[in-house]
Motif scaffolding. Sequence first.
Motif, mmCIF file in Angstrom:
data_model
loop_
_atom_site.group_PDB
_atom_site.id
_atom_site.type_symbol
_atom_site.label_atom_id
_atom_site.label_comp_id
_atom_site.label_asym_id
_atom_site.label_seq_id
_atom_site.Cartn_x
_atom_site.Cartn_y
_atom_site.Cartn_z
ATOM 1 N N VAL A 25 8.311 -26.954 39.344
ATOM 2 C CA VAL A 25 8.135 -25.522 39.587
ATOM 3 C C VAL A 25 8.029 -24.869 38.214
ATOM 4 O O VAL A 25 8.984 -24.889 37.432
ATOM 5 N N TYR A 26 6.856 -24.320 37.922
ATOM 6 C CA TYR A 26 6.592 -23.776 36.593
ATOM 7 C C TYR A 26 7.163 -22.367 36.458
ATOM 8 O O TYR A 26 7.461 -21.714 37.449
ATOM 9 N N PRO A 27 7.340 -21.904 35.211
ATOM 10 C CA PRO A 27 7.874 -20.554 35.003
ATOM 11 C C PRO A 27 7.077 -19.519 35.795
ATOM 12 O O PRO A 27 5.851 -19.502 35.745
ATOM 13 N N ASP A 87 25.704 -39.882 22.017
ATOM 14 C CA ASP A 87 26.299 -38.958 22.978
ATOM 15 C C ASP A 87 25.719 -37.565 22.717
ATOM 16 O O ASP A 87 26.281 -36.784 21.969
ATOM 17 N N PRO A 88 24.563 -37.281 23.304
ATOM 18 C CA PRO A 88 23.867 -36.028 22.971
ATOM 19 C C PRO A 88 24.301 -34.836 23.824
ATOM 20 O O PRO A 88 23.637 -33.806 23.812
ATOM 21 N N PHE A 89 25.414 -34.942 24.535
ATOM 22 C CA PHE A 89 25.700 -33.966 25.585
ATOM 23 C C PHE A 89 26.513 -32.758 25.151
ATOM 24 O O PHE A 89 26.739 -31.854 25.929
ATOM 25 N N LYS A 90 26.996 -32.792 23.896
ATOM 26 C CA LYS A 90 27.837 -31.678 23.491
ATOM 27 C C LYS A 90 27.009 -30.570 22.844
ATOM 28 O O LYS A 90 26.086 -30.841 22.096
ATOM 29 N N GLY A 91 27.379 -29.334 23.151
ATOM 30 C CA GLY A 91 26.802 -28.210 22.425
ATOM 31 C C GLY A 91 25.432 -27.756 22.885
ATOM 32 O O GLY A 91 24.878 -26.829 22.326
ATOM 33 N N LEU A 92 24.898 -28.410 23.906
ATOM 34 C CA LEU A 92 23.592 -27.962 24.393
ATOM 35 C C LEU A 92 23.796 -27.022 25.573
ATOM 36 O O LEU A 92 24.441 -27.377 26.556
ATOM 37 N N ARG A 93 23.245 -25.832 25.451
ATOM 38 C CA ARG A 93 23.410 -24.859 26.524
ATOM 39 C C ARG A 93 22.074 -24.437 27.086
ATOM 40 O O ARG A 93 21.084 -24.421 26.376
ATOM 41 N N PRO A 94 22.074 -24.040 28.333
ATOM 42 C CA PRO A 94 20.840 -23.499 28.902
ATOM 43 C C PRO A 94 20.378 -22.289 28.079
ATOM 44 O O PRO A 94 21.240 -21.542 27.616
ATOM 45 N N PRO A 95 19.120 -22.064 27.883
ATOM 46 C CA PRO A 95 18.025 -22.845 28.449
ATOM 47 C C PRO A 95 17.594 -24.031 27.583
ATOM 48 O O PRO A 95 16.609 -24.676 27.911
ATOM 49 N N HIS A 125 11.429 -20.184 43.865
ATOM 50 C CA HIS A 125 10.831 -19.272 42.887
ATOM 51 C C HIS A 125 11.539 -19.473 41.552
ATOM 52 O O HIS A 125 12.744 -19.263 41.442
ATOM 53 N N ASN A 126 10.787 -19.865 40.556
ATOM 54 C CA ASN A 126 11.349 -20.105 39.226
ATOM 55 C C ASN A 126 11.193 -18.846 38.384
ATOM 56 O O ASN A 126 10.101 -18.527 37.934
ATOM 57 N N ARG A 127 12.287 -18.136 38.165
ATOM 58 C CA ARG A 127 12.219 -16.905 37.370
ATOM 59 C C ARG A 127 12.734 -17.121 35.951
ATOM 60 O O ARG A 127 13.235 -16.203 35.321
ATOM 61 N N THR A 128 12.637 -18.360 35.464
ATOM 62 C CA THR A 128 13.041 -18.650 34.088
ATOM 63 C C THR A 128 11.790 -18.999 33.272
ATOM 64 O O THR A 128 10.693 -19.083 33.814
ATOM 65 N N THR A 129 11.994 -19.253 31.977
ATOM 66 C CA THR A 129 10.851 -19.552 31.102
ATOM 67 C C THR A 129 10.643 -21.056 30.923
ATOM 68 O O THR A 129 9.854 -21.487 30.094
ATOM 69 N N VAL A 130 11.417 -21.838 31.685
ATOM 70 C CA VAL A 130 11.373 -23.293 31.565
ATOM 71 C C VAL A 130 10.909 -23.867 32.907
ATOM 72 O O VAL A 130 11.293 -23.364 33.954
ATOM 73 N N ALA A 131 10.103 -24.923 32.865
ATOM 74 C CA ALA A 131 9.731 -25.587 34.114
ATOM 75 C C ALA A 131 10.941 -26.354 34.653
ATOM 76 O O ALA A 131 11.771 -26.838 33.881
ATOM 77 N N HIS A 132 11.058 -26.441 35.959
ATOM 78 C CA HIS A 132 12.123 -27.242 36.570
ATOM 79 C C HIS A 132 11.495 -28.234 37.552
ATOM 80 O O HIS A 132 10.370 -28.035 37.999
ATOM 81 N N VAL A 133 12.241 -29.281 37.857
ATOM 82 C CA VAL A 133 11.789 -30.196 38.914
ATOM 83 C C VAL A 133 12.841 -30.185 40.020
ATOM 84 O O VAL A 133 13.923 -30.737 39.868
ATOM 85 N N MET A 134 12.503 -29.524 41.108
ATOM 86 C CA MET A 134 13.499 -29.320 42.161
ATOM 87 C C MET A 134 13.489 -30.468 43.156
ATOM 88 O O MET A 134 12.433 -30.915 43.615
#
Length: 501
Positions: free
Chosen positions: A459-461, A222-230, A420-429
């Motif tokens: 969408v890359y940073p 259960d890896p879902f606890k305690g992980l926060r963005p980013p 527009h991805n204004r973060t430092t992480v790639a996303h897949v929209m």
Amino acid sequence: MRGQGGGLLPFAEDTPQAQAAVPFRARLPIPRELTDSKLRIPIREAEAQILPGDKTRLWTYGGTFPGPTVRRPAGQRTEVTFHHELPARVGELSVHLHGGHNRTRFDGQPGGLTKSQPLSYYCHIPRGLSPRESGNDLLLAPGARKTYVYDLMEDGRPERSAFQWYHDHRLDRTSPHSWRGLAGMWIVDDELDSSLPLPSGERDIPLMIADRTFDRHNQLTDPFKGLRPPADGIVGRSVLVNGAFMPHHHVGARRYRLRILNVSQFRSYNLHLSNGAPMVQIATDSGLMPAPVRRTEILLGPAERVEVIVDFAGARGETVELRSSKRHSGRNVTGSRTYAGALMQFRVGSERLPDRTRVPRRLRPLPEWTRKVSHKPSHRWEITIGGLFKTTWLINGRTFNPAYADAFPKLGSTVTWEVHNRTTVAHVMHLHHTDWYLLSRDGKRPPPWEDCLKDTFFVYPGERILLAGHFSDHTGKFVIHCHMLDHEDHGLMSQFQVVAS
Ligand SMILES: [Cu+2]
């Protein structure tokens, strides 16, 4: 090498059962196909032999992981009754047919807060919404059943053939629900596709790639606890294909059609064949491309699909591995770093076989509307990170709110939108409702394998992509979100509302 992006036996030290898993010993499971117009799929707990030793408890569609593959002709209405037989503590579910073109009420809306889910830590959901405003009227409650009606039509015509999939889409819980096993494949066939001289029958193989981590008793962690963005990208240590760990599959020395789907939460794969043979890509997320593209490396992000023709004639009597490697080109930022290692093995027969199949030079032209699209966006979707007390993903400054829509395109219109991805992480929209045509990345024309219809986009940073879509048939609210599932659960989702013209 072990762990994230690791080597051949990517297991933790303390899992003796997992260590007994020998690469390529398991047979590739092919999920059973359901082809009737009326189907019933129970959503229930089941056990599966994924690793040697203890069976793994899963939440499944129809008792297996992947669930059954639904295979239907375009244009023929298909009704699937899902029956929620999981324990009550699981709460509500919502089934989304990814790649489908469906009415809001059958699209698998995330819904809002309920008795079993009274709080959202990441999404700002206003109190006191009516069931209709929150979309709770569309959810599947424990013990209940819901019939989803899929017309397999688009814009007055049978939908184009495509390799789609279905999975849970519940608010805040899409990632854990999917991790537990709620995913299955869906193939839409049509006349044009079937008329092409492509491999078919047992030479048409759907492959679902998923990474998961198991504990010492072979149960999913259960890896879902305690992980926060980013830093909320969950990766599993073991990669499964069709629910088996590094399986093998016997093939003849001739051409095969491989339909490849990545259902991992966050992990991407840079696919290639161990003998360096080309993979001739014939289809994307949204079905056949205008023309085939010969590729030796294919990047596949979460929820993306490719269909490739592989000719095993040059590997008679040999084994060929489907592998993922580090990328040799492109931006290697968080979110697009790929798994390194083998995924599965093909054992090629030694007999010379006749092969009447071939890959035609032309496959399916782009639809008419793609010829007259504007390159000026009428709406922008901007991805940032923020939140007052906690770190959350935002899209246009907000987290997900089921009662809110950020854009109101008209039914019958063709729009151009910018992401527009204004973060430092790639996303897949991923955008629901229809197939999308990628016009540009940072003003540049996309490569040939993206110069076609798709429904999920890297969408890359810092990057801006332009997408065009045509809205037909259905008004109502539809979601746009990141398909890195923890990003979606942590706010990176919004809505557009298609309105009558
Ligand atoms: Cu994301």
